[in-house]
Scaffold this motif. Structure first.
Motif: not given
Lengths: 333, 338
Positions: A125, A229-234, A121, A226-227, A203
């Motif tokens: 991030g 970054v979330s894609a990369y974190v997921v 993660g 936010f979304h 999302f």
């Protein structure tokens, strides 16, 4: 999105054109043909043991390819995937060997899993931060982080495999809850979960919309950064999960575990039908692509094809997949 | 002067940032680095060390110029390292085969044959890259990544992963270790290549076409530039330059190395972006890229002298690329706002 339809919820989703079915059908057929071809050449190919082997190998690649696919859908790219696998493998192995040396058993394995997911993660991030806030080309960001992670994985481990790992952890590779290998179960859960997220959550819609029209995402008042970054974190958390499972299989933390994985995930995702220009795709794509790539490499191994030549084939498969991608874009434009 | 957007857009200003942006950060960093070394490390200024830096600079600047050409036309060349390896291997194998097949042939002819084959292989690889990008319209980054896997695989396959040691002795002693006027022959050769690249880019129509095709493809086509052909030749030039670096390295180490150039892609991209080449195409100067390559060569040498593991240098390159692009973006946004 040119071919889009309004669904009941009022959200825009790409329609499934007949072309979509034809493409998938062709890839599935091609997989069967390749499998049959190798099976004729080497009878071991079609044995139950080897098919079970292909299934397990596919499950790892499917997890990684799904992660890659998610980022490609945002018109991004993760070149650091392979070296992230190596780094996570080393980090979670080190956690477990350290804790196991102090007498911890199952809790060491849990700690290893937490470290794997957290490290993954965190990597995602950072990638996502530079892409979303820095506005830097994802190729360049992940090319940079690839080299950074390459250094980390080899220096933290000193270049050597990290062992011995707790018995309870290595047993994971052979665990079969309800008769299904654990990695296959995880891959199935991850893919189904991602598919639901893509088609049913904000999302998921944001991911597809960022890929097809980033400006619209911002104009529409979505939390664009936010979304993204979330894609990369997921993506990278999934990579962490896959690296954790693969480490159980190899039995030690490997500084080179990631090897060719970046290229293989791209090949799998694009062959399966994920468009490089983003904004489209589902989780069936990385699954079908992963099956094909695994069958091909398994068959080449059994047929005794030189390991070095396999790199050549992988390159050719990628170029073929990219040409296909262009043809698709032309057909749907 | 080429049609360089960066140079035209740079307004008159005396701010340090502006100055840095116009001449690039590389010269400032070089001065800082050399100054620091003057204070703490006298070994840095020994003749041998400086020759060492210059030699590494030569290899790097050659691939960096190739990378720059491709980036000016809006592309990337990820397979420069694989081309170096394949050129090194095929050149060494050709020389070995020629020595066996024609023992009476003069050595220089054998070497020439090897060099020609190596350069041919590199140019051909560039041609394939160009056709992938122009003919099949594949994304340059991905297409050359696929080629990297394919070409690297070929280099390993031909050699089984073992260095090819059948290189003529004279090739190593005369070219690889040869000196002229106190400097390695390799440095002189690359100096010639740099001058030629500078002349082509700054003084000829070919260079202007390259900038035009990258900066504004539509306008280029409208004004009668065959932009497909221009882009393809940029990839061919990159392949040729990478192969040249590969064959010079072969002469230097004395064998064909299938694992040559593993960090060539990131190093050349680092030199290019530090040298102010825009990822969006159309911008890039030979002098600035070469200066950035010199900076990277000095940095790597300084880190070696400080006994920093070479692995950490890869990490530094990774960070440097991201930061350089970040700065370039900030600068271009600022000038867009004015």
């Amino acid at each position: 999105m040119s071919n889009a339809a309004t669904t009941r919820g009022g959200a825009v989703r790409p329609t499934r054109s007949p072309l979509w079915i034809v493409e998938r059908g062709i890839l599935a057929l091609l997989t069967v043909v390749v499998f049959a071809g190798f099976a004729i050449h080497s009878p071991v190919m079609a044995t139950n043991a080897n098919i079970a082997n292909i299934l397990v190998q596919t499950s790892y690649l499917a997890i990684f390819a799904a992660a890659q696919a998610l980022v490609i859908m945002t018109r991004g790219f993760d070149l650091s995937l392979g070296s992230a696998v190596s780094t996570v493998s080393i980090l979670c192995a080190l956690t477990m060997t350290t804790l196991a040396a102090q007498g911890a058993g199952v809790s060491a394995v849990l700690a290893g899993l937490v470290v794997a997911l957290a490290a993954g993660g965190a990597i995602g991030g950072l990638n996502g931060f530079f892409v979303a806030w820095g506005g830097i080309n994802p190729f360049i960001v992940t090319l940079g982080s690839m080299n950074i992670l390459l250094t980390l994985s080899t220096t933290i481990s000193g270049g050597f495999p990290v062992a011995p790992l707790p018995e309870a952890f290595r047993a994971l590779a052979y665990a079969e809850p309800a008769g299904i290998p654990l990695s296959v179960l995880c891959a199935a859960l991850a893919l189904v979960g991602l598919q639901i997220a893509l088609s049913r959550t904000v999302f998921g819609r944001a991911v597809l919309l960022i890929g097809s029209n980033a400006r619209a995402t911002i104009m529409g008042g979505m939390a664009y950064r936010f979304h993204l970054v979330s894609a990369y974190v997921v993506c990278s958390a999934l990579v962490g999960l896959g690296a954790f499972l693969m480490t159980a299989r190899t039995g030690s933390g490997e500084p080179n575990l990631g090897g060719n994985l970046t290229l293989e995930t791209i090949a799998a995702a694009v062959l399966g039908g994920i468009r490089l220009r983003g904004g489209q795709g589902d989780m069936l794509a990385p699954l079908l692509g992963a099956v094909f790539v695994t069958v091909l490499s398994n068959g080449m191994n059994l047929a005794g094809i030189d390991g070095y030549l396999q790199g050549v084939f992988l390159g050719l498969v990628i170029i073929a997949a990219l040409s296909l991608d262009r043809l698709r874009s032309k057909a749907s434009a | 002067m080429g049609v360089s957007r960066g140079a035209l857009a740079a307004p008159m200003d005396t701010g340090i940032l502006r100055v840095a942006l116009r001449i690039g950060v590389a010269p400032i960093l070089i001065v800082v680095l050399v100054g620091a070394m003057a204070l703490v490390e006298p070994r840095f200024f020994s003749r041998l060390n400086i020759i060492n830096i210059l030699r590494n600079f030569s290899f790097l600047s050659m691939i960096a110029i190739g990378q720059m050409l491709v980036m000016i036309v809006g592309g990337f060349d990820m397979c420069v390292g694989a081309v170096m390896a394949l050129a090194s291997v095929s050149g060494a194998m050709t020389m070995g085969a020629a020595l066996v097949a024609f023992p009476d042939l003069p050595v220089w002819l054998v070497c020439l044959a090897g060099v020609m084959v190596a350069l041919g292989v590199g140019t051909l690889a560039g041609l394939v890259n160009g056709l992938l990008v122009i003919g099949l319209r594949i994304s340059p980054f991905m297409g050359t990544l696929g080629m990297m896997s394919a070409l690297g695989g070929l280099a390993l396959f031909f050699t089984r992963g073992v260095p090819i040691t059948t290189v003529p002795r004279e090739f190593v002693s005369d070219l690889g270790r040869g000196m002229w006027l106190g400097l390695p022959l390799i440095v002189w050769i690359v100096a010639g290549v740099i001058l030629l690249a500078w002349w082509v880019m700054e003084q000829t129509a070919g260079g202007r076409h390259l900038y035009a095709a990258g900066g504004n493809p539509q306008a280029a086509r409208a004004s009668g530039i065959a932009s497909g052909r221009v882009v393809t030749s940029a990839y061919m030039a990159s392949g040729l330059l990478a192969a040249g670096a590969g064959i010079l390295m072969t002469a230097r180490v004395g064998s064909g190395q299938p694992i040559l150039g593993s960090t060539a892609a990131i190093e050349s991209i680092a030199a290019a972006v530090l040298g102010g080449v825009s990822l969006r195409g159309g911008i890039g100067r030979v002098t600035r890229v070469v200066t950035a390559a010199l900076f990277l060569a000095i940095l790597s040498n300084v880190l070696n002298l400080a006994r920093v593991d070479s692995k950490w240098q890869t990490l530094i390159l990774g960070i440097a690329v991201i930061l350089a692009v970040l700065i370039e973006l900030k600068a271009s946004r600022r000038s867009d706002n004015e």
